[in-house]
Design a protein around this motif. Structure first.
Motif, mmCIF file in Angstrom:
data_model
loop_
_atom_site.group_PDB
_atom_site.id
_atom_site.type_symbol
_atom_site.label_atom_id
_atom_site.label_comp_id
_atom_site.label_asym_id
_atom_site.label_seq_id
_atom_site.Cartn_x
_atom_site.Cartn_y
_atom_site.Cartn_z
ATOM 1 N N ALA A 179 0.845 -1.196 0.000
ATOM 2 C CA ALA A 179 0.000 0.000 0.000
ATOM 3 C C ALA A 179 0.881 1.247 0.000
ATOM 4 N N PRO A 180 0.316 2.416 -0.366
ATOM 5 C CA PRO A 180 -1.090 2.682 -0.667
ATOM 6 C C PRO A 180 -1.422 2.438 -2.143
ATOM 7 N N GLN A 200 -6.058 1.229 3.106
ATOM 8 C CA GLN A 200 -4.854 1.016 2.300
ATOM 9 C C GLN A 200 -4.889 1.788 0.973
ATOM 10 N N SER A 201 -5.901 2.639 0.793
ATOM 11 C CA SER A 201 -6.046 3.399 -0.445
ATOM 12 C C SER A 201 -5.807 4.879 -0.205
ATOM 13 N N LEU A 202 -5.331 5.543 -1.234
ATOM 14 C CA LEU A 202 -5.132 6.986 -1.186
ATOM 15 C C LEU A 202 -6.457 7.720 -1.364
ATOM 16 N N GLY A 229 -11.215 9.509 5.178
ATOM 17 C CA GLY A 229 -11.059 8.094 5.503
ATOM 18 C C GLY A 229 -12.304 7.264 5.300
ATOM 19 N N THR A 230 -13.324 7.830 4.709
ATOM 20 C CA THR A 230 -14.517 7.066 4.344
ATOM 21 C C THR A 230 -14.474 6.788 2.841
ATOM 22 N N ALA A 231 -15.438 6.041 2.348
ATOM 23 C CA ALA A 231 -15.584 5.819 0.909
ATOM 24 C C ALA A 231 -17.063 5.821 0.592
ATOM 25 N N GLN A 232 -17.417 6.331 -0.571
ATOM 26 C CA GLN A 232 -18.815 6.300 -0.962
ATOM 27 C C GLN A 232 -18.927 6.227 -2.479
#
Length: 385
Positions: A179-180, A200-202, A229-232
């Protein structure tokens, strides 16, 4: 028919549905699928349902035709416990249909130089396609849970000369060592999105996965990692894959005893729920958390459609609803006290009352605390009542 002609026919078959863009088409041409398909595979046609074996040595013509057609090729049954020639067992690994591969790669839109995490190596074909798409300046890390599949995939990738990092392990943990990542590509069905992939993602990274909650249709989900730090993201289409091993649910539904068995009736045709649009499936899944499946096999009493509804967290809570022609009330056999069929029909009615929203209006947000399905906007969260 030579390889070039087979490739042209395959690509031509993908174009009308719009699954393949120029870059993905170039990758498919540059990474021939036959180099990643085992000599023996299993085909399960959608229309007939009669599975059959393809064998490169016994019938090379049929093998080549299958490899360069838009069909998935099963490569493992029952986690390797059952041989493909037995023609029965649970499908536990496959080479996905080219149209599905092309569709998810187009949603992922990897750029040159990207670092990509792939969950589910399989034969290694998609890892090789990803490596071609990101180029020499990028990198691909692929995680495969099955040791024997990982070993063969590694051989396939080395033989083709693909510079991918292959890791044997549970993809739910991702791979923090590399990562990342700018892209996460998932090739197994996911019920609950692991937060490790977001960690683990940018920021700005894209995650594409088959979202398979268990009720009705399975969906493609495209997420974007946010700076907080969220994802949508939203649900742009469909994708049906074998469920990630660590997220499988028990198939057996035993009865506790006569006191827990309930014989009821309903006036709602179970086919109304089973054949509802994908938006209804998403709403029912989000509102109830239940799973479903169905069968149209007749029995000794004649034509029959049976729909099963189950609580994935309680193997003793399930129901079967039967449709037969010429009746106005349908039998419901329920195990446990939870009114599963009532919950399903009430959730369906709520979806109707919202104006029967299409699946494209649904989305998901992932936080460290879990995932939330929403309608139209992230603030309109759906959930079990």
């Amino acid at each position: 028919m030579d390889l070039a002609a087979r490739m042209d026919r395959l690509i031509a078959g993908l174009r009308p549905a719009g699954e393949v863009g120029d870059r993905v088409e170039q990758a498919i041409r540059a990474v021939p699928r036959h180099l990643f398909i085992p000599p023996v595979g299993l085909i399960s046609p959608r229309r007939t349902g009669h599975a059959y074996v393809i064998d490169r040595d016994a019938d090379p013509g049929a093998w080549w035709d299958a490899v360069y057609s838009d069909t998935s090729i099963v490569t493992q049954l029952d986690d390797g416990a059952t041989g493909l020639r037995d023609l029965k067992g649970d499908y536990t690994s496959s080479a996905s249909a080219p149209s599905t591969v092309a569709d998810l790669l187009s949603l992922l839109a990897p750029e040159r130089g990207d670092r990509v995490l792939e969950i589910g190596t399989g034969t290694g074909w998609t890892a090789a396609l990803l490596a071609h798409l990101v180029g020499a300046s990028g990198s691909v890390t692929s995680v495969e849970v099955d040791a024997s599949i990982a070993e063969q995939a590694a051989k396939n990738l080395v033989a083709f000369g693909t510079p991918a990092h292959l890791v044997a392990g549970d993809g739910v943990d991702g791979c923090p060592d590399h990562a990342p990542y700018e892209r996460v590509h998932v090739t197994c069905g996911i019920r609950t999105v692991p937060y490790a992939w977001i960690e683990q993602s940018l920021p700005g990274a894209m995650i594409v996965l088959p979202y398979c909650p268990g009720f009705g249709t399975n969906h493609a989900l495209r997420l974007v990692v946010m700076p907080d730090g969220t994802a949508q993201g939203r649900i742009p289409g469909f994708a049906s894959y074998m469920i990630m091993r660590s997220q499988r649910r028990a198939a057996d539904r035993p009865a506790r005893g006569p006191a827990d068995e309930h014989h009821l009736t309903t006036r709602i045709d179970p086919r109304t729920i089973a054949e509802a649009p994908a938006g209804a499936d998403l709403a029912i899944s989000a509102l109830t958390g239940l799973s479903s499946n169905g069968s149209a096999e007749p029995d000794e009493d004649g034509p029959l459609y049976r729909m099963w509804v189950s609580d994935p967290d309680d193997p003793y809570s399930w129901a079967a609803v039967d449709w037969r022609p010429g009746v106005s009330e349908y039998e419901v056999y329920q195990v446990g006290d939870r009114p599963l069929w009532d919950e399903v029909t009430e959730a369906y009615a709520r979806w109707v009352s919202w104006g029967e929203p299409d699946y494209r209006r649904f989305g998901m947000t992932i936080t460290p605390e879990g995932q939330r399905i929403w309608l139209d906007r992230p603030e309109r969260v759906l959930g079990k009542p």
